[in-house]
Design a protein around this motif. Structure first.
Motif, mmCIF file in Angstrom:
data_model
loop_
_atom_site.group_PDB
_atom_site.id
_atom_site.type_symbol
_atom_site.label_atom_id
_atom_site.label_comp_id
_atom_site.label_asym_id
_atom_site.label_seq_id
_atom_site.Cartn_x
_atom_site.Cartn_y
_atom_site.Cartn_z
ATOM 1 N N ARG A 195 -31.951 7.413 8.698
ATOM 2 C CA ARG A 195 -32.137 8.403 7.629
ATOM 3 C C ARG A 195 -32.566 9.747 8.198
ATOM 4 O O ARG A 195 -32.105 10.800 7.728
ATOM 5 N N VAL A 198 -29.433 11.456 9.664
ATOM 6 C CA VAL A 198 -28.535 11.988 8.621
ATOM 7 C C VAL A 198 -29.175 13.175 7.906
ATOM 8 O O VAL A 198 -28.479 14.120 7.496
ATOM 9 N N PHE A 204 -22.538 10.143 10.738
ATOM 10 C CA PHE A 204 -22.923 8.735 10.591
ATOM 11 C C PHE A 204 -22.939 7.993 11.929
ATOM 12 O O PHE A 204 -23.742 7.097 12.132
ATOM 13 N N ALA A 207 -26.181 8.601 13.572
ATOM 14 C CA ALA A 207 -27.253 7.879 12.875
ATOM 15 C C ALA A 207 -27.270 6.410 13.289
ATOM 16 O O ALA A 207 -28.325 5.814 13.519
ATOM 17 N N CYS A 350 -27.814 5.821 4.832
ATOM 18 C CA CYS A 350 -27.186 7.101 5.242
ATOM 19 C C CYS A 350 -26.532 7.769 4.024
ATOM 20 O O CYS A 350 -26.639 8.988 3.832
#
Ligand code: ACO
Length: 380
Positions: A195, A198, A204, A207, A350
């Motif tokens: 989190r 992102v 992504f 992340a 995400c």
């Protein structure tokens, strides 16, 4: 843990740092809610694709939606040649499977669409986690990589790619229930990592690479191996008390017991013990299952005797060990298999964080010196 007078809470324990619809962990009641369902209601019934759809869309799919979503995931399983080559190089270097996963995942953004990449990347990441782990496993065993079978569901195909033959229904169901059970668990360290990344408007893949790195640490992803070793060391039910007492007398911790949040039996232990029972019954050999039950009973009683009032109960890792062992997975595959399940939850967070849009940027309390005077190198 109480905050000091500046509001600092070590480890952010108890601090609410996000809002989520993905899962709710109630450590005192021993309840885990995933996408609005009690864990025990959904984990043994849903397919992993269904669980993933639920978390990403906040509702169950219709039959048509599920068929389309499953097909999309299946079509994205094949790894690019460059990624496969990289895994081959990693396997030759005898790296940990979590390292292999972290390094290989980093390559997955190469083919992402330039416009609106998030939906494609989310599916691509979930679809390829089993392909990466299975390829790394097969190559490290000196065996050829098995191409994915699009006719098999996500869980069954993972076992197929690991072993080279389609699993029985009981084994596929056992793995599916495991993956569903670990898919999400509040704001654990790896989910928080994803989190934070992102929240900077990063992508992504970045992340998920960060989340894999966080999960790799032994304080997060890794007690089922030692829990299994402990059960094997005990060997027979009537030795459980003596072995466990000697560990506790030596100040050792019993692996698979105790939890920072749960003060009653971890609800995931119940679901995984049910899945393990079904699997061992299907195999027609209950010896290890029965031993584990006895070890659990003895361990919980002894922990109450040695640490009264601490409420040290069975955690998820104890039955993870039994279930994954029953699926013939080697201990080295336990953490990457956890990641195969958790990646859908990471991506659900995400997606939520992307919608939230707020940069996560807490403060640090400065505890260093002030007013230092500069000295030239020769004078230090
Ligand atoms: N065996 C023996 N004693 C234990 C155990 C255990 N499994 N767990 C905690 N204790 C004791 C501690 O020694 C401590 O005693 P003390 O106060 O007399 O020193 C007391 O119980 C409280 O322990 P904490 O460390 O404060 O508990 P914490 O909440 O920080 O730790 C943890 C939780 C790390 C999971 C701990 O219970 C543990 O080490 N368990 C064994 C390892 C394990 O199973 N890890 C997987 C957890 S599940 C997951 O992370 C997904």
């Amino acid at each position: 843990m109480t905050p000091d007078n500046n509001g600092y809470v070590p480890g952010l324990e108890g601090v609410i740092a996000a809002q989520t619809r993905n899962s709710r962990v109630d450590g005192l009641a021993g309840q885990l809610t995933i996408g609005g369902f009690a864990l025990e209601e959904i984990a043994p019934r849903a397919s992993f694709e269904e669980m993933t759809f639920l978390l990403w869309n906040d509702r169950l799919p219709t039959a048509d939606e599920l068929a389309a979503f499953s097909q999309e995931l299946a079509a994205l399983r094949e790894l690019p040649p460059a990624t496969l080559q990289l895994i081959e190089d990693i396997a030759a270097k005898d790296l940990d499977y979590m390292d292999a996963l972290r390094i290989a995942v980093g390559t997955l953004g190469l083919q992402a669409p330039k416009i609106d990449p998030d939906p494609w990347l989310a599916k691509r990441l979930v679809a390829t986690f089993p392909s990466i782990v299975a390829a790394a496993w097969r190559l490290s065993q000196g065996e050829a990589v098995v191409a994915p079978d699009p006719k098999l569901g996500h869980a069954a195909n993972y076992l197929y790619m690991l072993e080279g033959q389609a699993p029985s229904e009981a084994r596929a169901r056992g793995l599916e229930t495991y993956l569903n059970t670990v898919i999400d668990h509040g704001l654990n360290a790896s989910t928080f990592t994803a989190r934070v990344i992102v929240s900077t408007a990063s992508d992504f893949v970045s992340a998920i690479v960060g989340a894999v790195g966080a999960l790799k640490g032994p304080l997060h992803g890794g007690a089922p191996g030692p829990a299994l070793d402990m059960v094997f060391e005990i060997g027979e039910a009537d030795k459980a008390e003596a072995v466990l007492r000697s560990k506790l007398d030596a100040g050792e911790r019993l692996m698979g017991f105790g939890h920072r949040v749960y003060k009653v039996r971890d609800p995931r232990a119940e679901v995984l013990s049910g899945a393990a029972r079904a699997l061992y019954e299907a195999d027609g050999d209950m010896e290890l299952y029965n031993l584990v039950q006895q070890v659990e009973k003895t361990a919980v009683a002894l922990l109450e005797e040695y640490k009264p009032g601490r409420n040290l109960q069975t955690n998820v890792e104890f039955y993870t060990a039994l279930l994954l062992h029953g699926l013939d997975l080697q201990i080295a595959l336990f953490s990457p298999t956890f990641a195969v399940g958790r990646v859908s939850g990471w991506l659900a967070h995400c997606i939520e964080q992307r919608a939230d849009g707020r940069l996560i940027r807490p403060k640090a309390q400065y505890v260093g010196d002030n007013g230092r005077q500069w000295k030239a190198l020769a004078e230090r």
